[in-house]
Design a protein around this motif. Structure first.
Motif, PDB file in Angstrom:
ATOM      1  N   LEU A 234       0.619  -1.213  -0.121  1.00 34.13           N
ATOM      2  CA  LEU A 234      -0.091  -0.033  -0.061  1.00 34.13           C
ATOM      3  C   LEU A 234       0.770   1.365  -0.036  1.00 34.13           C
ATOM      4  CD1 LEU A 234      -2.769  -0.971   2.640  1.00 34.13           C
ATOM      5  CD2 LEU A 234      -2.831  -0.917   0.253  1.00 34.13           C
ATOM      6  N   LEU A 235       2.008   1.590   0.645  1.00 31.15           N
ATOM      7  CA  LEU A 235       2.754   2.523   0.832  1.00 31.15           C
ATOM      8  C   LEU A 235       4.121   2.486   0.620  1.00 31.15           C
ATOM      9  CD1 LEU A 235       1.120   3.264   4.363  1.00 31.15           C
ATOM     10  CD2 LEU A 235       0.633   4.481   2.387  1.00 31.15           C
ATOM     11  N   SER A 236       4.565   1.325  -0.062  1.00 32.36           N
ATOM     12  CA  SER A 236       6.148   1.172  -0.235  1.00 32.36           C
ATOM     13  C   SER A 236       7.058   1.151   0.761  1.00 32.36           C
ATOM     14  CB  SER A 236       6.426   2.218  -1.453  1.00 32.36           C
ATOM     15  OG  SER A 236       5.858   2.138  -2.591  1.00 32.36           O
ATOM     16  N   ASP A 237       6.401   0.666   2.183  1.00 34.70           N
ATOM     17  CA  ASP A 237       7.030   0.781   3.446  1.00 34.70           C
ATOM     18  C   ASP A 237       7.888  -0.427   3.699  1.00 34.70           C
ATOM     19  OD1 ASP A 237       7.527   1.393   6.012  1.00 34.70           O
ATOM     20  OD2 ASP A 237       5.761   1.343   6.782  1.00 34.70           O
ATOM     21  N   GLY A 238       8.915  -0.250   3.066  1.00 39.91           N
ATOM     22  CA  GLY A 238       9.831  -1.534   3.104  1.00 39.91           C
ATOM     23  C   GLY A 238      11.091  -1.206   2.270  1.00 39.91           C
ATOM     24  N   LEU A 239      11.999  -2.422   2.286  1.00 39.41           N
ATOM     25  CA  LEU A 239      13.239  -2.365   1.539  1.00 39.41           C
ATOM     26  C   LEU A 239      13.496  -3.715   0.971  1.00 39.41           C
ATOM     27  CD1 LEU A 239      16.269  -2.294   4.018  1.00 39.41           C
ATOM     28  CD2 LEU A 239      13.630  -1.926   4.780  1.00 39.41           C
ATOM     29  N   PHE A 240      14.479  -3.675   0.133  1.00 39.32           N
ATOM     30  CA  PHE A 240      15.056  -4.735  -0.604  1.00 39.32           C
ATOM     31  C   PHE A 240      16.520  -5.032  -0.937  1.00 39.32           C
ATOM     32  CE2 PHE A 240      14.493  -2.229  -4.146  1.00 39.32           C
ATOM     33  CZ  PHE A 240      15.392  -2.425  -5.035  1.00 39.32           C
ATOM     34  N   GLU A 241      16.831  -6.211  -0.976  1.00 41.64           N
ATOM     35  CA  GLU A 241      18.215  -6.412  -1.492  1.00 41.64           C
ATOM     36  C   GLU A 241      18.231  -7.408  -2.705  1.00 41.64           C
ATOM     37  OE1 GLU A 241      21.402  -5.347  -0.525  1.00 41.64           O
ATOM     38  OE2 GLU A 241      20.267  -4.033   0.822  1.00 41.64           O
ATOM     39  N   THR A 242      18.943  -7.115  -3.596  1.00 40.52           N
ATOM     40  CA  THR A 242      19.258  -7.959  -4.818  1.00 40.52           C
ATOM     41  C   THR A 242      20.530  -8.663  -4.768  1.00 40.52           C
ATOM     42  OG1 THR A 242      17.865  -6.409  -6.342  1.00 40.52           O
ATOM     43  CG2 THR A 242      19.312  -8.197  -7.499  1.00 40.52           C
ATOM     44  N   ILE A 243      20.614  -9.993  -4.588  1.00 38.16           N
ATOM     45  CA  ILE A 243      21.793 -10.676  -4.046  1.00 38.16           C
ATOM     46  C   ILE A 243      22.159 -11.734  -5.328  1.00 38.16           C
ATOM     47  CG2 ILE A 243      22.753 -12.097  -2.594  1.00 38.16           C
ATOM     48  CD1 ILE A 243      20.121 -11.223  -0.573  1.00 38.16           C
ATOM     49  N   ARG A 244      23.487 -11.558  -5.697  1.00 36.51           N
ATOM     50  CA  ARG A 244      24.199 -12.385  -6.869  1.00 36.51           C
ATOM     51  C   ARG A 244      24.042 -13.846  -6.204  1.00 36.51           C
ATOM     52  NH1 ARG A 244      29.312 -13.791  -9.128  1.00 36.51           N
ATOM     53  NH2 ARG A 244      30.093 -12.594  -7.286  1.00 36.51           N
ATOM     54  N   VAL A 245      23.768 -14.791  -7.274  1.00 38.12           N
ATOM     55  CA  VAL A 245      24.176 -16.288  -6.909  1.00 38.12           C
ATOM     56  C   VAL A 245      24.920 -16.601  -7.855  1.00 38.12           C
ATOM     57  CG1 VAL A 245      22.936 -18.527  -6.702  1.00 38.12           C
ATOM     58  CG2 VAL A 245      22.001 -16.460  -5.959  1.00 38.12           C
ATOM     59  N   ALA A 246      26.180 -17.346  -7.563  1.00 38.66           N
ATOM     60  CA  ALA A 246      27.362 -18.106  -8.369  1.00 38.66           C
ATOM     61  C   ALA A 246      27.452 -19.339  -7.990  1.00 38.66           C
ATOM     62  CB  ALA A 246      28.200 -17.243  -8.520  1.00 38.66           C
ATOM     63  N   ASN A 247      27.519 -20.176  -8.593  1.00 39.56           N
ATOM     64  CA  ASN A 247      27.784 -21.568  -8.421  1.00 39.56           C
ATOM     65  C   ASN A 247      26.943 -22.139  -7.177  1.00 39.56           C
ATOM     66  OD1 ASN A 247      29.680 -21.914 -10.744  1.00 39.56           O
ATOM     67  ND2 ASN A 247      31.015 -20.742  -9.343  1.00 39.56           N
ATOM     68  N   GLY A 248      25.658 -21.722  -7.075  1.00 39.61           N
ATOM     69  CA  GLY A 248      24.882 -22.141  -6.048  1.00 39.61           C
ATOM     70  C   GLY A 248      25.092 -21.441  -4.775  1.00 39.61           C
TER      71      GLY A 248
ATOM     72  N   SER B  36      21.801 -22.268  -9.574  1.00 45.82           N
ATOM     73  CA  SER B  36      23.195 -22.271  -9.696  1.00 45.82           C
ATOM     74  C   SER B  36      23.782 -21.022  -9.910  1.00 45.82           C
ATOM     75  CB  SER B  36      23.857 -23.306 -10.978  1.00 45.82           C
ATOM     76  OG  SER B  36      25.206 -23.204 -11.116  1.00 45.82           O
ATOM     77  N   ASP B  37      23.248 -20.286 -11.093  1.00 46.34           N
ATOM     78  CA  ASP B  37      23.611 -18.662 -11.359  1.00 46.34           C
ATOM     79  C   ASP B  37      22.274 -18.025 -11.354  1.00 46.34           C
ATOM     80  OD1 ASP B  37      26.664 -19.158 -11.543  1.00 46.34           O
ATOM     81  OD2 ASP B  37      26.070 -20.656 -12.875  1.00 46.34           O
ATOM     82  N   GLY B  38      22.292 -16.814 -10.827  1.00 47.02           N
ATOM     83  CA  GLY B  38      21.308 -15.936 -11.005  1.00 47.02           C
ATOM     84  C   GLY B  38      20.942 -14.956  -9.813  1.00 47.02           C
ATOM     85  N   SER B  39      20.050 -14.661  -9.212  1.00 47.11           N
ATOM     86  CA  SER B  39      19.979 -13.761  -8.151  1.00 47.11           C
ATOM     87  C   SER B  39      18.652 -14.101  -7.443  1.00 47.11           C
ATOM     88  CB  SER B  39      19.627 -12.428  -8.943  1.00 47.11           C
ATOM     89  OG  SER B  39      18.376 -12.416  -9.654  1.00 47.11           O
ATOM     90  N   LEU B  40      18.747 -13.634  -6.032  1.00 48.66           N
ATOM     91  CA  LEU B  40      17.834 -13.541  -5.049  1.00 48.66           C
ATOM     92  C   LEU B  40      17.380 -12.078  -4.895  1.00 48.66           C
ATOM     93  CD1 LEU B  40      19.563 -15.901  -2.513  1.00 48.66           C
ATOM     94  CD2 LEU B  40      17.812 -16.427  -4.163  1.00 48.66           C
ATOM     95  N   ARG B  41      16.116 -11.858  -4.774  1.00 53.31           N
ATOM     96  CA  ARG B  41      15.267 -10.843  -4.270  1.00 53.31           C
ATOM     97  C   ARG B  41      14.687 -10.884  -2.966  1.00 53.31           C
ATOM     98  NH1 ARG B  41      12.454  -5.592  -5.996  1.00 53.31           N
ATOM     99  NH2 ARG B  41      11.032  -5.213  -4.276  1.00 53.31           N
ATOM    100  N   LEU B  42      15.494 -10.196  -1.895  1.00 51.19           N
ATOM    101  CA  LEU B  42      14.977 -10.102  -0.445  1.00 51.19           C
ATOM    102  C   LEU B  42      14.238  -9.144  -0.157  1.00 51.19           C
ATOM    103  CD1 LEU B  42      15.017 -10.921   2.475  1.00 51.19           C
ATOM    104  CD2 LEU B  42      17.328 -10.114   2.897  1.00 51.19           C
ATOM    105  N   THR B  43      12.947  -9.103   0.191  1.00 52.60           N
ATOM    106  CA  THR B  43      12.117  -7.966   0.260  1.00 52.60           C
ATOM    107  C   THR B  43      11.595  -8.122   1.705  1.00 52.60           C
ATOM    108  OG1 THR B  43      11.410  -8.194  -1.868  1.00 52.60           O
ATOM    109  CG2 THR B  43      10.086  -6.667  -0.421  1.00 52.60           C
ATOM    110  N   VAL B  44      11.744  -6.798   2.299  1.00 58.26           N
ATOM    111  CA  VAL B  44      11.241  -6.579   3.781  1.00 58.26           C
ATOM    112  C   VAL B  44      10.340  -5.558   3.899  1.00 58.26           C
ATOM    113  CG1 VAL B  44      11.741  -6.164   6.245  1.00 58.26           C
ATOM    114  CG2 VAL B  44      13.392  -7.672   4.800  1.00 58.26           C
ATOM    115  N   THR B  45       9.057  -5.724   4.250  1.00 57.24           N
ATOM    116  CA  THR B  45       7.942  -4.586   4.459  1.00 57.24           C
ATOM    117  C   THR B  45       7.669  -4.684   6.071  1.00 57.24           C
ATOM    118  OG1 THR B  45       5.817  -5.818   4.409  1.00 57.24           O
ATOM    119  CG2 THR B  45       6.928  -5.346   2.402  1.00 57.24           C
ATOM    120  N   ARG B  46       7.091  -3.692   6.487  1.00 52.76           N
ATOM    121  CA  ARG B  46       6.743  -3.255   7.970  1.00 52.76           C
ATOM    122  C   ARG B  46       5.613  -4.224   8.143  1.00 52.76           C
ATOM    123  NH1 ARG B  46       8.868   0.795  10.670  1.00 52.76           N
ATOM    124  NH2 ARG B  46       8.966   2.088   8.697  1.00 52.76           N
ATOM    125  N   GLY B  47       4.965  -5.021   7.326  1.00 54.20           N
ATOM    126  CA  GLY B  47       3.951  -6.003   7.380  1.00 54.20           C
ATOM    127  C   GLY B  47       2.575  -5.114   7.219  1.00 54.20           C
TER     128      GLY B  47
END
Length: 268
Positions: free
Chosen positions: A27-41, A84-95
């Motif tokens: 509703l309010l974009s009340d949160g943050l995120f991280e984009t994390i590289r994955v290599a070789n698992g 194996s190779d790609g990315s993770l998106r970690l999202t945290v909101t205030r709930g």
């Protein structure tokens, strides 16, 4: 079956993962995120991302998820997806919360981790132009990877509509800050530099590694000085991209320097 995700302590099929309609991130974009590289698992720089997440949560007065729990969650999700190779998106909101801006006294954050596969490829050089949106390096929020990405979204859309690949955002100081989703590196008088945080640059994890490794220093770049640079790259956690021109000013490419930067950033 769709790709598994990790949501609030559980591995779920993506089709079974649901975010509440009154979640403040939605509703309010009340949160943050991280984009994390994955290599070789593996997520080789996860600790840096969790440290920045903790700093962002502190700035937003948001309870910080337990880093031990998140580390295990990442391991579990990588195992479940076989990524194996790609990315993770970690999202945290205030709930979830009541209607309005004021959050609940004791928020219960929503934590979501998603995995995406991607091929290991060197991006083609890109063309940039100056955008009309500005970043306020004097604001604590400039240090947070906020869910509120509209300035970046609009900058990228307007650049593409103009026949470009991306936009450079200026800071409130009038100096170059960064691109829509990447820090900028520029070569001037044989030295590689990157804009300082107070000019609006996000404290990117790859940017920090390059500074710590002695590959670059901080330096201010004003728009009128763009034609004094002899090379430009965009860098984030997932990629290093050479820039071929800015506002029709052609820039030389530097394959050997590109190779050295790429080897440092992505060999582990």
């Amino acid at each position: 079956m769709s790709t598994p995700v990790w949501l609030n302590g559980r591995l779920l099929d993506a089709t079974d993962a649901h975010i509440a309609p009154n979640d403040r991130g939605f509703l309010l974009s009340d949160g943050l995120f991280e984009t994390i590289r994955v290599a070789n698992g593996q997520a080789p720089h996860l600790a840096r991302h969790l440290a920045r997440l903790e700093e962002g949560c502190t700035i937003l007065r948001l309870p910080t998820p337990d880093p031990t729990l998140l580390t295990q969650a990442v391991s579990d999700l990588l195992h479940a997806t076989g990524l194996s190779d790609g990315s993770l998106r970690l999202t945290v909101t205030r709930g979830t919360g009541p209607r309005g801006l004021v959050p609940p006294v004791t928020p219960q954050p929503t934590v979501l981790i998603q995995a995406t596969a991607s091929a290991l490829a060197v991006p083609a050089p890109v063309r940039l132009g100056l955008g009309r949106y500005r970043r306020d390096g004097g604001s604590p929020l400039a240090r947070v990877k906020s869910l509120a990405c509209l300035p970046s979204i609009m900058s990228r859309m307007e650049a593409v509509a103009a026949g470009l690949d991306d936009a450079l955002l200026l800071g409130m100081t009038g100096a170059v800050a960064e691109a829509s989703a990447a820090n900028i590196l520029f070569l001037r008088e044989g030295r590689l530099q990157t804009p300082p945080i107070h000019d609006g640059a996000l404290p990117g994890t790859s940017r920090a590694r390059l500074l710590e490794g002695g590959f670059c220093t901080e330096g201010r770049l004003l728009p009128q000085d763009l034609k004094t640079v002899t090379g430009v790259w965009l860098v984030n956690a997932l990629s290093l991209t050479a820039v071929s021109d800015i506002d029709n000013y052609e820039l030389p490419l530097h394959p050997e320097r590109d190779r050295r930067l790429r080897e440092f950033l992505f060999s582990v």
